[in-house]
Motif scaffolding. Structure first.
Motif, PDB file in Angstrom:
ATOM      1  N   VAL A 295       1.083  -1.283  -0.040  1.00 18.04           N
ATOM      2  CA  VAL A 295       0.042  -0.109   0.048  1.00 18.04           C
ATOM      3  C   VAL A 295       0.778   1.311   0.011  1.00 18.04           C
ATOM      4  O   VAL A 295       1.884   1.146   0.661  1.00 18.04           O
ATOM      5  N   SER A 296       0.604   2.244  -0.743  1.00 17.17           N
ATOM      6  CA  SER A 296       1.443   3.391  -0.781  1.00 17.17           C
ATOM      7  C   SER A 296       0.567   4.191   0.275  1.00 17.17           C
ATOM      8  O   SER A 296      -0.658   4.585   0.151  1.00 17.17           O
ATOM      9  N   VAL A 297       1.543   5.043   1.042  1.00 21.25           N
ATOM     10  CA  VAL A 297       0.913   5.610   2.247  1.00 21.25           C
ATOM     11  C   VAL A 297       1.520   7.315   2.237  1.00 21.25           C
ATOM     12  O   VAL A 297       2.725   7.304   2.068  1.00 21.25           O
ATOM     13  N   GLU A 298       0.680   8.044   2.003  1.00 20.71           N
ATOM     14  CA  GLU A 298       1.187   9.475   1.852  1.00 20.71           C
ATOM     15  C   GLU A 298       1.236  10.222   3.126  1.00 20.71           C
ATOM     16  O   GLU A 298       0.308  10.229   4.108  1.00 20.71           O
ATOM     17  N   GLY A 299       2.645  10.941   3.401  1.00 18.52           N
ATOM     18  CA  GLY A 299       2.559  11.743   4.585  1.00 18.52           C
ATOM     19  C   GLY A 299       2.409  11.221   5.795  1.00 18.52           C
ATOM     20  O   GLY A 299       2.929  10.025   6.135  1.00 18.52           O
ATOM     21  N   THR A 300       2.074  11.812   6.898  1.00 17.14           N
ATOM     22  CA  THR A 300       1.857  11.244   8.216  1.00 17.14           C
ATOM     23  C   THR A 300       0.698  10.547   8.344  1.00 17.14           C
ATOM     24  O   THR A 300      -0.417  10.935   8.095  1.00 17.14           O
ATOM     25  N   SER A 301       0.720   9.236   8.531  1.00 14.64           N
ATOM     26  CA  SER A 301      -0.339   8.320   8.485  1.00 14.64           C
ATOM     27  C   SER A 301       0.030   7.121   9.500  1.00 14.64           C
ATOM     28  O   SER A 301       1.094   6.941  10.029  1.00 14.64           O
ATOM     29  N   SER A 302      -1.117   6.254   9.749  1.00 14.22           N
ATOM     30  CA  SER A 302      -1.010   5.068  10.594  1.00 14.22           C
ATOM     31  C   SER A 302      -1.450   3.780   9.606  1.00 14.22           C
ATOM     32  O   SER A 302      -2.428   3.829   9.135  1.00 14.22           O
ATOM     33  N   MET A 303      -0.664   2.768   9.798  1.00 10.12           N
ATOM     34  CA  MET A 303      -1.539   1.412   9.260  1.00 10.12           C
ATOM     35  C   MET A 303      -1.043   0.420  10.296  1.00 10.12           C
ATOM     36  O   MET A 303      -0.278   0.407  10.821  1.00 10.12           O
ATOM     37  N   VAL A 304      -2.297  -0.104  10.869  1.00 15.46           N
ATOM     38  CA  VAL A 304      -2.394  -1.399  11.871  1.00 15.46           C
ATOM     39  C   VAL A 304      -2.843  -2.599  11.223  1.00 15.46           C
ATOM     40  O   VAL A 304      -4.045  -2.504  10.359  1.00 15.46           O
ATOM     41  N   THR A 305      -2.224  -3.818  11.380  1.00 19.86           N
ATOM     42  CA  THR A 305      -2.561  -5.023  10.807  1.00 19.86           C
ATOM     43  C   THR A 305      -3.125  -6.010  12.067  1.00 19.86           C
ATOM     44  O   THR A 305      -2.263  -6.107  12.948  1.00 19.86           O
ATOM     45  N   SER A 306      -4.125  -6.588  12.238  1.00 18.89           N
ATOM     46  CA  SER A 306      -4.485  -7.811  12.962  1.00 18.89           C
ATOM     47  C   SER A 306      -4.470  -8.924  12.196  1.00 18.89           C
ATOM     48  O   SER A 306      -5.127  -9.201  10.917  1.00 18.89           O
ATOM     49  N   GLY A 307      -4.116 -10.105  12.973  1.00 13.19           N
ATOM     50  CA  GLY A 307      -4.122 -11.432  12.177  1.00 13.19           C
ATOM     51  C   GLY A 307      -4.191 -12.582  12.981  1.00 13.19           C
ATOM     52  O   GLY A 307      -3.911 -12.453  14.259  1.00 13.19           O
ATOM     53  N   ASP A 308      -4.453 -13.715  12.426  1.00  8.05           N
ATOM     54  CA  ASP A 308      -4.808 -15.069  13.137  1.00  8.05           C
ATOM     55  C   ASP A 308      -3.610 -15.765  13.353  1.00  8.05           C
ATOM     56  O   ASP A 308      -3.624 -16.841  13.937  1.00  8.05           O
ATOM     57  N   TYR A 309      -2.355 -15.208  12.896  1.00  8.66           N
ATOM     58  CA  TYR A 309      -1.432 -16.129  12.404  1.00  8.66           C
ATOM     59  C   TYR A 309      -0.034 -16.195  13.416  1.00  8.66           C
ATOM     60  O   TYR A 309       0.859 -16.779  13.124  1.00  8.66           O
ATOM     61  N   GLN A 310      -0.114 -15.652  14.511  1.00  9.69           N
ATOM     62  CA  GLN A 310       1.094 -15.685  15.375  1.00  9.69           C
ATOM     63  C   GLN A 310       0.820 -15.914  16.910  1.00  9.69           C
ATOM     64  O   GLN A 310       1.225 -16.885  17.325  1.00  9.69           O
ATOM     65  N   ARG A 311      -0.425 -15.687  17.319  1.00  7.42           N
ATOM     66  CA  ARG A 311      -0.905 -15.890  18.592  1.00  7.42           C
ATOM     67  C   ARG A 311      -2.204 -16.724  18.433  1.00  7.42           C
ATOM     68  O   ARG A 311      -3.133 -16.316  18.325  1.00  7.42           O
ATOM     69  N   TYR A 312      -1.890 -18.043  18.407  1.00  8.69           N
ATOM     70  CA  TYR A 312      -2.897 -19.081  18.455  1.00  8.69           C
ATOM     71  C   TYR A 312      -2.577 -20.618  18.992  1.00  8.69           C
ATOM     72  O   TYR A 312      -1.322 -20.722  19.174  1.00  8.69           O
ATOM     73  N   PHE A 313      -3.429 -21.355  19.288  1.00  8.49           N
ATOM     74  CA  PHE A 313      -3.110 -22.696  19.462  1.00  8.49           C
ATOM     75  C   PHE A 313      -3.761 -23.665  18.508  1.00  8.49           C
ATOM     76  O   PHE A 313      -5.022 -23.028  18.236  1.00  8.49           O
ATOM     77  N   THR A 314      -3.662 -24.968  18.441  1.00 12.20           N
ATOM     78  CA  THR A 314      -4.663 -25.507  17.787  1.00 12.20           C
ATOM     79  C   THR A 314      -5.240 -26.946  18.697  1.00 12.20           C
ATOM     80  O   THR A 314      -4.791 -27.332  19.736  1.00 12.20           O
TER      81      THR A 314
END
Length: 457
Positions: free
Chosen positions: A354-373
């Motif tokens: 993603v192209s991000v212009e100037g002062t901004s924020s991007m945050v990602t939430s995912g299922d793929y590091q904190r988990y168990f089966t």
């Protein structure tokens, strides 16, 4: 996944002057691109083309198992790269460097900055590190510190009488309460009681993975992640860390009746904030706070504000899934590029940019590091308050907006929400530019319309 994330931190530290200091990609100048993944909420790294990511290094065991380091050894390692001088579009010279630390918010944090001198970079880096440490202690869910009234203190004392708190903690809680209805109740800072049961289940799943014959360390310093059973331990209590494969993290689900009973003590209306006195009180003495869906992003925004006030004009903060850009690259580019890591790293490093212009924020939430089966099914850490179970169907959601704290909250909300519910949430923030990128279980990438033209799949 405690040991994997510590190993990721290790690998990032070990490759500091190489992979961390030189961002990835082609056609973009140094420090104009960061590649983003998640560390519960998302862990960002920056690596040159062809270089192994920290995650890959950790999976191979480099700098983690055979060459594992203790916490004390890690603390002695240098945290800043050597840096380099780069030429700006107007011919002026700027010092570009990357500083990295791993001792706050259960993640690897980097500051990439263009400064006039090396000394100026060091001043900004020291300021960022100190502020992250201060806010980490303030927002810690699991540990108290001398002279600090933090979330742990509140969970222990605020059910008995109003507790005075400092401004940065009060404002975090007020901000969280303000987002509750706007996010349709999907992000609830008062949901600590049921989330603690999920934390215990995940901790138990990994408890046999620490070496030296002991159980894994209790969770410390977790003040950010998602609306989750917070995070896994960030500070090992000595010994050598081992990196478990995901398949090793077999566990048992929390007891359903216990979850339902705990959920009776998650009414945000029982959280009483007195603005005049700056006190916090729980009308329900069994209520518990968990700021995992907001604290790291909120802290990142606060640190960025401090840096700008101190004079930083061009840089990036990358705090475990919270990317905050400041100004523009000095090389004449009009935007930064943020890469979103593939939710299944074995299938690729980057799923979109993603192209991000100037002062901004991007945050990602995912299922793929904190988990168990359990019986082959993955149970991640982002909990739907309606079902008290891990949310479906998304496996990664990224949010871009100016404020990092808001982006943190919304990445969790949109992870839990259906597309129809997401539309309602967006209407609730109609006065705020917000863009969303979803990745579903089939790795299909979709987005809100405005970001589509800046999105590279």
């Amino acid at each position: 996944m405690l040991k994997k994330r510590i190993a990721v931190a290790l690998a990032a530290m070990l490759c500091l002057s190489g992979c961390a200091a030189t961002p990835a990609g082609s056609g973009v100048g140094a420090s104009e691109e960061v590649s983003a993944g998640t560390d519960g909420k998302g862990a960002e790294s920056a690596a040159p083309d062809g270089a192994a990511s920290a995650e890959e290094t950790a999976e191979r065991g480099e700098g983690s198992q055979e060459n594992a380091l203790t916490l004390e050894e890690l603390q002695k390692m240098p945290m800043a790269g050597t840096g380099e001088w780069v030429e700006a579009s107007d011919g002026s010279k700027w010092f570009k460097n990357t500083g990295t630390f791993y001792d706050t918010f259960d993640t690897v944090t980097q500051l990439i900055a263009y400064t006039k001198t090396e000394e100026e970079f060091n001043r900004f880096f020291d300021l960022a590190h100190q502020e992250f440490q201060r806010l980490h202690r303030l927002y810690d869910n699991y540990q108290t510190y001398p002279g600090v009234t933090n979330l742990t203190t509140l969970n222990e004392e605020a059910g008995k009488a109003p507790v005075p708190v400092e401004e940065d903690l009060y404002s975090l809680l007020q901000f969280s309460v303000d987002q509750y209805e706007k996010t349709l109740g999907f992000v609830n800072v008062a949901m600590g009681a049921p989330l603690a049961l999920w934390h215990d289940a995940r901790e138990a799943a990994g408890s046999e993975e620490s070496e030296e014959g002991g159980a894994s360390a209790p969770e410390t310093g977790k003040a950010a992640g998602s609306q989750s059973a917070a995070g896994d331990a960030s500070t090992p209590k000595g010994g050598v860390l081992k990196v478990p494969a995901a398949s090793e993290l077999e566990g048992e689900l929390p007891d359903r009746k216990a979850l339902e009973e705990a959920a009776k003590h998650a009414n945000i209306a029982d959280l009483v904030l007195d603005e005049k006195q700056k006190t916090v009180f729980f009308k329900d003495p069994l209520l518990k706070l968990d700021a995992g869906a907001v604290a790291k992003g909120y802290a990142t925004e606060r640190v960025a504000q401090k840096l700008v006030e101190a004079g930083l004009a061009h840089g990036i903060i990358s705090a475990g899934g919270n990317v905050k850009t400041i100004g523009t690259p000095v090389t004449g580019k009009e935007h930064w590029t943020v890469g979103i890591s593939h939710p299944r790293p074995e299938q690729g490093q980057i799923i979109a940019k993603v192209s991000v212009e100037g002062t901004s924020s991007m945050v990602t939430s995912g299922d793929y590091q904190r988990y168990f089966t359990v019986d082959g099914k993955r149970y991640h850490h982002i909990i739907d308050p309606r079902t008290l179970m891990p949310a479906e169907p998304w496996i990664s959601v990224s949010v871009q907006t100016e404020d990092s704290g808001l982006a943190d909250v919304l990445s969790t909300a949109f992870f839990i929400a259906s597309r129809e519910e997401a539309e309602q949430i967006l209407k609730n923030y109609a006065d705020t530019p917000i863009d969303v990128i979803w990745v579903d279980a089939h790795f299909a990438v979709s987005s809100t319309p405005r970001i589509e033209e800046r999105l590279q799949r």
